[in-house]
Structures are given as C-alpha cells and as structure tokens.
Motif scaffolding. Structure first.
Motif, PDB file in Angstrom:
ATOM      1  N   VAL A  41       0.840  -1.193   0.000  1.00  0.00           N
ATOM      2  CA  VAL A  41       0.000   0.000   0.000  1.00  0.00           C
ATOM      3  C   VAL A  41       0.880   1.251   0.000  1.00  0.00           C
ATOM      4  O   VAL A  41       2.049   1.190   0.378  1.00  0.00           O
ATOM      5  CB  VAL A  41      -0.959   0.011   1.209  1.00  0.00           C
ATOM      6  CG1 VAL A  41      -1.918  -1.161   1.146  1.00  0.00           C
ATOM      7  CG2 VAL A  41      -0.196   0.020   2.513  1.00  0.00           C
ATOM      8  N   ALA A  42       0.295   2.371  -0.390  1.00  0.00           N
ATOM      9  CA  ALA A  42       1.058   3.621  -0.454  1.00  0.00           C
ATOM     10  C   ALA A  42       1.443   4.123   0.935  1.00  0.00           C
ATOM     11  O   ALA A  42       2.515   4.680   1.119  1.00  0.00           O
ATOM     12  CB  ALA A  42       0.248   4.687  -1.191  1.00  0.00           C
ATOM     13  N   GLN A  43       0.554   3.919   1.916  1.00  0.00           N
ATOM     14  CA  GLN A  43       0.817   4.403   3.268  1.00  0.00           C
ATOM     15  C   GLN A  43       0.667   3.277   4.278  1.00  0.00           C
ATOM     16  O   GLN A  43      -0.442   2.986   4.735  1.00  0.00           O
ATOM     17  CB  GLN A  43      -0.138   5.539   3.628  1.00  0.00           C
ATOM     18  CG  GLN A  43       0.060   6.775   2.805  1.00  0.00           C
ATOM     19  CD  GLN A  43      -0.888   7.890   3.219  1.00  0.00           C
ATOM     20  OE1 GLN A  43      -1.973   7.655   3.700  1.00  0.00           O
ATOM     21  NE2 GLN A  43      -0.450   9.117   3.009  1.00  0.00           N
ATOM     22  N   PRO A  44       1.765   2.617   4.648  1.00  0.00           N
ATOM     23  CA  PRO A  44       1.688   1.579   5.680  1.00  0.00           C
ATOM     24  C   PRO A  44       1.121   2.152   6.979  1.00  0.00           C
ATOM     25  O   PRO A  44       1.210   3.356   7.231  1.00  0.00           O
ATOM     26  CB  PRO A  44       3.141   1.149   5.856  1.00  0.00           C
ATOM     27  CG  PRO A  44       3.808   1.525   4.581  1.00  0.00           C
ATOM     28  CD  PRO A  44       3.117   2.779   4.126  1.00  0.00           C
ATOM     29  N   PHE A  45       0.538   1.280   7.793  1.00  0.00           N
ATOM     30  CA  PHE A  45      -0.104   1.702   9.040  1.00  0.00           C
ATOM     31  C   PHE A  45       0.112   0.623  10.086  1.00  0.00           C
ATOM     32  O   PHE A  45      -0.215  -0.531   9.863  1.00  0.00           O
ATOM     33  CB  PHE A  45      -1.603   1.938   8.791  1.00  0.00           C
ATOM     34  CG  PHE A  45      -2.399   2.295  10.002  1.00  0.00           C
ATOM     35  CD1 PHE A  45      -2.325   3.565  10.556  1.00  0.00           C
ATOM     36  CD2 PHE A  45      -3.251   1.373  10.588  1.00  0.00           C
ATOM     37  CE1 PHE A  45      -3.079   3.903  11.672  1.00  0.00           C
ATOM     38  CE2 PHE A  45      -4.006   1.698  11.696  1.00  0.00           C
ATOM     39  CZ  PHE A  45      -3.921   2.971  12.246  1.00  0.00           C
ATOM     40  N   GLN A  46       0.683   0.987  11.195  1.00  0.00           N
ATOM     41  CA  GLN A  46       0.917   0.075  12.321  1.00  0.00           C
ATOM     42  C   GLN A  46       1.529  -1.258  11.869  1.00  0.00           C
ATOM     43  O   GLN A  46       1.097  -2.327  12.277  1.00  0.00           O
ATOM     44  CB  GLN A  46      -0.374  -0.152  13.100  1.00  0.00           C
ATOM     45  CG  GLN A  46      -0.873   1.081  13.801  1.00  0.00           C
ATOM     46  CD  GLN A  46      -2.077   0.815  14.689  1.00  0.00           C
ATOM     47  OE1 GLN A  46      -2.609  -0.283  14.752  1.00  0.00           O
ATOM     48  NE2 GLN A  46      -2.508   1.846  15.388  1.00  0.00           N
TER      49      GLN A  46
END
Length: 149
Positions: free
Chosen positions: A110-115
């Motif tokens: 994904v463009a913006q990894p999260f946690q």
C-alpha cells in the motif's frame, strides 16, 4: 481468496444482524461508560473499511471522516449526519465493493503503511478484526440499553 471473501461477508452480515430489530430510539443513546453510540459505530466501521481498503475508489462523502473517524464523538456532530438507515444501505453496498478486491492485489504494498501493515491482505485482516471488535461493542451497548429501558 474464497476464505478472504467469506471473512468479509461473515463480518458484515454479523454487524447488520446485530442491529436487526433494535429500537431506532436506542441507536443514538450513549450509555454511561461508553464513548459512542451504536449509530456512531456503524458509521465508524463503514468509514474505516473505506479508508483502509477502498480509499482510491471511495463512494462516501468526505465529511464522514469528521463524523466517524478515530477520536470523533457523536456529541460533537454538526451538519449533515447520515441516518442509521442510510449507513445500513452503505454498509451493504460497501460489502459488494470489498468483495471485488482482486486476489492478485492481496500481496500488493500500500502507499501508506499503518501500524506495521504494508499489504492489502494485511489491511483486510485488520478491517475484519476492527469490525468484529465494534460488533462486540455494539452488542454490549445494545444489551445495556435494552436492560435499562
């Protein structure tokens, strides 16, 4: 992929089944000890799934993130707040779009990894976990509200 689609379907059907038959007056009750209302939870899971899995293909109004995003509160709602009936319809429509996520995208970054999550598949797992947590919150709120009314 059948496993993933089954998880998404079971999750969403469980959510919608949890609110079947609930007195509409109870949807906006915020019991003592709870941070939000059932109405808020419905909008929150809708908005979260949209943000994490369908953001580039979003069908939701932009102001939903202010109404239902992390840290939002129904006590602070102003303006055009969708009804529970509208949210239920959007949750059903969103499931159709979630089930259209192609299998080959599960391993895409994904463009913006999260946690620590970096792939579409990881975000699907998160959305399922997140939504089932909110189903539990709705269940507890429903029982509490019904027992005190």
């Amino acid at each position: 992929m059948n496993y993933v689609k089954n998880q998404l379907t079971v999750m969403r059907r469980s959510l919608l089944r949890e609110i079947e038959g609930v007195n509409p007056e109870f949807m906006d009750v915020q019991p003592a000890g709870f941070n939000n209302t059932i109405h808020w939870h419905l909008g929150h899971v809708l908005t979260a799934a949209e943000k994490f899995l369908l953001n580039s293909n979003s069908n939701l109004p932009a102001h939903y993130s202010q109404l239902f995003g992390y840290g939002s509160k129904p006590a602070e709602w102003t303006g055009d707040v969708p009804s529970v009936e509208v949210l239920k319809q959007q949750l059903q429509e969103q499931l159709v779009r979630l089930l259209e996520i192609p299998e080959e995208s599960l391993t895409e970054k994904v463009a913006q990894p999260f946690q620590g999550m970096e792939t579409v598949g990881e975000f699907i797992n998160f959305v399922v976990l997140h939504e089932t947590n909110h189903i539990g919150q709705i269940h507890a709120m429903k029982l509490f509200i019904q027992s005190t009314n």
